[in-house]
Write a protein that holds these residues in place. Structure first.
Motif, short mmCIF file in Angstrom:
data_model
loop_
_atom_site.label_atom_id
_atom_site.label_comp_id
_atom_site.label_asym_id
_atom_site.label_seq_id
_atom_site.Cartn_x
_atom_site.Cartn_y
_atom_site.Cartn_z
N ALA A 74 0.75 -1.21 0.13
CA ALA A 74 0.00 0.01 -0.01
C ALA A 74 1.10 1.28 -0.11
CB ALA A 74 -1.14 -0.09 1.29
N ASP A 75 1.68 1.40 -1.04
CA ASP A 75 2.44 2.57 -1.14
C ASP A 75 2.28 3.36 -2.31
OD1 ASP A 75 3.45 1.15 -3.16
OD2 ASP A 75 5.34 0.96 -2.64
N GLY A 76 1.07 3.22 -3.11
CA GLY A 76 0.74 3.98 -4.03
C GLY A 76 1.83 3.85 -5.45
N ARG A 77 2.68 3.15 -5.32
CA ARG A 77 3.66 2.91 -6.28
C ARG A 77 3.72 1.64 -6.89
NH1 ARG A 77 6.37 5.81 -2.49
NH2 ARG A 77 7.49 4.01 -2.09
N THR A 78 3.73 0.57 -6.01
CA THR A 78 4.07 -0.91 -6.23
C THR A 78 2.61 -1.10 -7.13
OG1 THR A 78 5.31 -1.25 -4.32
CG2 THR A 78 4.11 -3.15 -5.53
N LEU A 79 2.67 -2.17 -8.10
CA LEU A 79 1.89 -2.59 -8.94
C LEU A 79 1.20 -3.79 -8.52
CD1 LEU A 79 0.16 -1.83 -11.60
CD2 LEU A 79 1.69 -3.53 -12.92
N ASN A 80 -0.21 -3.92 -7.90
CA ASN A 80 -0.81 -4.94 -7.16
C ASN A 80 -1.35 -5.68 -8.24
OD1 ASN A 80 0.52 -4.32 -4.58
ND2 ASN A 80 -0.66 -2.20 -4.95
N THR A 81 -1.44 -5.47 -9.38
CA THR A 81 -2.49 -6.46 -10.16
C THR A 81 -2.76 -7.89 -9.86
OG1 THR A 81 -2.14 -4.83 -12.09
CG2 THR A 81 -3.06 -6.60 -12.55
N GLU A 82 -1.44 -8.42 -9.76
CA GLU A 82 -1.28 -9.54 -9.57
C GLU A 82 -1.84 -10.28 -8.01
OE1 GLU A 82 2.10 -13.53 -9.53
OE2 GLU A 82 2.64 -11.52 -9.97
N ALA A 83 -1.47 -9.29 -7.08
CA ALA A 83 -2.14 -9.60 -5.67
C ALA A 83 -3.64 -9.57 -5.62
CB ALA A 83 -1.69 -8.65 -4.73
N PHE A 84 -4.24 -8.43 -6.46
CA PHE A 84 -5.63 -8.48 -6.46
C PHE A 84 -6.21 -9.80 -7.12
CE2 PHE A 84 -5.42 -3.97 -5.78
CZ PHE A 84 -6.39 -3.66 -4.91
#
Length: 484
Positions: A74-84
């Protein structure tokens, strides 16, 4: 184990609704032809209640799946597509539950929902959708302005799923602005620069129009990379049992909430605050049994627009949007409060609007119906009551069968508009017109009734063309009693 109250309620509600509709039709058939008589509507709002009962509610299992457990940062920079994706997959495979997004900023590509999943944003959570357009590929089955295509994925998307939800008190931020998505509309005020590609270029909308005219199958109408047709924010395609509740939408590329070919949809307590091009708040299309309630709309286009396909594509699909209830909503900026059209070729019927407020110097109309003879379609059985209108710019009620923003749009499909009812409406500042109605000589607008309507401050009380006599009951405009 899933416990869906909806399944228990629908059968009884359907019987009640059918009986009420038959009673209403019987009453209309026996109604006296005199224009001064009041049409019987004793059962109309019971029909609305029966629609809501049939929609019912959804309850999900108690299981929770925190996206941080699947690698989200939750840093606004790391892409979290895979986590979702992983959290949603695990939730769906184990029978369903809640995918939790806790406080923080989460950057991601498109989120694809699956059956029995509730995507839940806790207080302080904000999902930021990446500006990298390649993240929204490969192209998926979606739509653009009432035409089905293969295009960039909507930011939140579901196809053929059941029992899905997006809930909570967090923010969904599409990150569209004058540098991202919006310039493709081709308008300078949204960041378009002369010479840049735009949606009206030959390889975009003109090509899509030609594909539809030629009968090209949807799977071969491939756009996406190299094209400039913006994605929707949240779209459910061919889904059942949908709940969108509590969250806030902002900075949308295009239409915000778009139930397409979907049934049993509830949009409850959401906020749309998005002023980009075509930023409609909620657009049910080819959809039925839709309940929009307790919502706040502050938009760059129509607050709510009920649609059913555009031109030949709408006639191909041929699914009317029907049995829709809008209540307890607040409309601010927008082209219209509750609108039917302009993509309306398969028709709209049985729309109920009650207990809403509409007020803004930037709200053009309160109730609007728009079509033309290329789009055709029908609108029938619209009931509006208990509406407080502070201010509108153009008209309280506008019906336009000559609508067009791409030049002259004339064809062979004469629209039909009938049985439009406004009751208990107060308007403090009516704008340029009280009522603005432009029907067709071949098929005039019919069955317009105003009961207990007070409109103040309209520059011109009436501009009415090709419309059968309006039934005024206890109605005044600018202090003049228009009652029959």
């Amino acid at each position: 184990m899933l416990n869906f109250k909806r399944n228990r309620l629908r059968n009884n509600a359907l019987v009640l609704l059918n009986c009420l509709l038959l009673l209403s039709i019987s009453c209309k058939n026996n109604e006296k032809k005199a224009e001064t008589s009041e049409p019987p509507q004793t059962s109309v709002w019971s029909e609305a209640d029966a629609i809501i009962e049939k929609i019912g509610t959804i309850e999900f299992p108690d299981s929770t799946f925190d996206i941080k457990d699947y690698g989200a940062v939750a840093d606004g920079r790391t892409l979290n597509t895979e986590a979702f994706s992983k959290a949603i997959e695990a939730c769906s495979l184990t029978g369903g539950g809640k995918v939790v997004v806790s406080s923080g900023k989460y950057l991601t590509g498109p989120i694809h929902l699956k059956s029995n999943v509730n995507l839940h944003l806790e207080k302080g959570a904000e999902i930021l959708f990446t500006k990298d357009k390649s993240a929204y590929l490969p192209a998926v089955h979606t739509s653009y302005e009432g035409m089905e295509i293969m295009n960039y994925s909507p930011l939140i998307y579901a196809k053929g799923q059941k029992n899905i939800a997006v809930t909570g008190s967090g923010i969904l931020n599409g990150q569209a602005d004058k540098t991202n998505w919006w310039p493709w509309c081709g308008a300078d005020r949204y960041g378009y620069q002369e010479g840049d590609p735009k949606q009206k270029d030959e390889h975009n909308l003109p090509t899509l129009f030609k594909m539809i005219e030629d009968g090209t199958p949807v799977e071969k109408r491939v756009f996406g990379e190299g094209n400039q047709l913006r994605p929707l924010f949240l779209q459910t395609l061919e889904c059942e049992n949908v709940l969108i509740q509590g969250v806030t939408f902002t900075n949308a590329p295009f239409w915000v909430i778009h139930p397409l070919k979907s049934k049993y949809v509830t949009v409850d307590g959401i906020t749309v605050n998005s002023h980009g091009p075509n930023n409609d708040g909620c657009d049910p299309e080819y959809s039925s049994y839709v309940h929009i309630t307790n919502c706040k709309f502050n938009t760059g286009d129509d607050c709510i627009a009920i649609k059913s396909g555009r031109n030949g594509d709408g006639r191909r699909v041929n699914i009317p949007s029907e049995n829709i209830v809008v209540e307890n909503c607040d409309m601010k900026d927008g082209h219209g409060g509750v609108v039917m059209g302009s993509e309306i070729s398969a028709g709209v019927r049985n729309v109920f609007v009650r207990n809403c407020t509409m007020n803004s110097p930037n709200l053009d109309r309160a109730i609007r119906i728009k079509t033309n003879t290329l789009r055709g379609g029908f609108v029938e059985n619209v009931y509006v009551k208990d509406i407080e209108v502070g201010q509108v710019k153009e008209a309280v009620l506008k019906i336009n069968t000559y609508y067009g923003i791409y030049g002259v749009q004339e064809g062979e499909f004469i629209p039909s508009i009938s049985n439009i009812n406004l009751e208990n409406i107060t308007v403090e500042k009516g704008g340029k017109y009280g009522l603005l109605i432009k029907g067709r000589e071949e098929r005039p607008v019919s069955g317009i009734t105003l009961k207990n309507v007070t409109i103040k401050g309209a520059e011109t009380p009436l501009l009415v063309e090709n419309c059968e006599p309006i039934n005024y009951i206890n109605t005044s405009i600018n202090g003049v009693d228009y009652s029959n």
